[in-house]
Design an enzyme around this catalytic site. Sequence first.
Site, PDB file in Angstrom:
ATOM      1  N   SER A  22       0.824  -1.208   0.000  1.00 20.73           N
ATOM      2  CA  SER A  22       0.000   0.000   0.000  1.00 20.73           C
ATOM      3  C   SER A  22       0.859   1.259   0.000  1.00 20.73           C
ATOM      4  O   SER A  22       0.329   2.377   0.006  1.00 20.73           O
ATOM      5  CB  SER A  22      -0.944  -0.005   1.213  1.00 20.73           C
ATOM      6  OG  SER A  22      -0.200   0.042   2.426  1.00 20.73           O
ATOM      7  N   LYS A  24       3.349   2.101   2.384  1.00 24.36           N
ATOM      8  CA  LYS A  24       3.718   2.611   3.714  1.00 24.36           C
ATOM      9  C   LYS A  24       5.180   3.034   3.779  1.00 24.36           C
ATOM     10  O   LYS A  24       5.501   4.136   4.215  1.00 24.36           O
ATOM     11  CB  LYS A  24       3.512   1.538   4.796  1.00 24.36           C
ATOM     12  CG  LYS A  24       2.097   1.088   4.997  1.00 24.36           C
ATOM     13  CD  LYS A  24       2.014   0.078   6.136  1.00 24.36           C
ATOM     14  CE  LYS A  24       2.860  -1.159   5.949  1.00 24.36           C
ATOM     15  NZ  LYS A  24       2.448  -2.001   4.802  1.00 24.36           N
ATOM     16  N   GLU A  91       8.239  -1.199   9.763  1.00 19.19           N
ATOM     17  CA  GLU A  91       7.793  -2.547  10.150  1.00 19.19           C
ATOM     18  C   GLU A  91       7.567  -2.670  11.655  1.00 19.19           C
ATOM     19  O   GLU A  91       7.979  -3.660  12.291  1.00 19.19           O
ATOM     20  CB  GLU A  91       8.817  -3.593   9.669  1.00 19.19           C
ATOM     21  CG  GLU A  91       9.072  -3.586   8.175  1.00 19.19           C
ATOM     22  CD  GLU A  91       7.908  -4.111   7.333  1.00 19.19           C
ATOM     23  OE1 GLU A  91       6.894  -4.558   7.906  1.00 19.19           O
ATOM     24  OE2 GLU A  91       8.018  -4.060   6.107  1.00 19.19           O
ATOM     25  N   CYS A 150     -10.080  -7.676  -7.955  1.00 16.58           N
ATOM     26  CA  CYS A 150     -11.166  -6.875  -8.526  1.00 16.58           C
ATOM     27  C   CYS A 150     -10.798  -5.418  -8.799  1.00 16.58           C
ATOM     28  O   CYS A 150     -11.582  -4.699  -9.404  1.00 16.58           O
ATOM     29  CB  CYS A 150     -12.394  -6.939  -7.624  1.00 16.58           C
ATOM     30  SG  CYS A 150     -12.205  -5.988  -6.102  1.00 16.58           S
TER      31      CYS A 150
HETATM   32 ZN    ZN Z   1     -11.336  -7.266  -4.428  1.00  9.72          ZN
END
Ligand code: ZN
Length: 189
Positions: A22, A24, A91, A150
């Site tokens: 993501s 970070k 971390e 998705c």
């Molecule tokens: Zn998804």
Amino acid sequence: MNPHPFPNNTGWIEVITGCMFSGKTEELIRRLKRARIAKLKVRIFKPALDNRYSDEEIVSHDLHSIPSQTVESPGEILENSADAEVIGIDEAQFFDESIVEVCNKLADEGKRVIVAGLDQDYRGEPFEPMPKLLAIAEYITKTLAICTVCGNPADRTQRKIADHSRVLVGAADLYEARCRKCHYIPEDE
Ligand code: ZN
């Protein structure tokens, strides 16, 4: 990026949290580099457990890097931060609970503490000690990834194999980002 201005003449804690992939560490590196440009004394730490890419640097998945010190315990961060004005910790979910006290102490001493870490484990459960760090932080940034199934915003880390230890260090070989709908806990065959 942050809607609130930073205070003067005091320390504080910033937490950057989210799932794997993501951004970070990328965001942590960005903030630390800017602090360096501002001529602040910066120290950067990561737990000994996380040696995926390099022992002397923090490296994000897209391979941006910044020199860092590997430590066995949060106490070592305190011992090595006396002259620092800005402290980066990557971390943080791999440290024990004492990281919370260490971050508070550093902020109480007037330092800016920037902590990055996973907020959930592979099951989607809160990953201690991150919940406590989120509770005591003045500033919180939640980074989202992109679901590999998705394409929706993703905040969960999908483990690709049925290994049930909480800590299993790996990168794209073992994990991918998933949204709430597409995330599942891998079952034994
Ligand atoms: Zn998804």
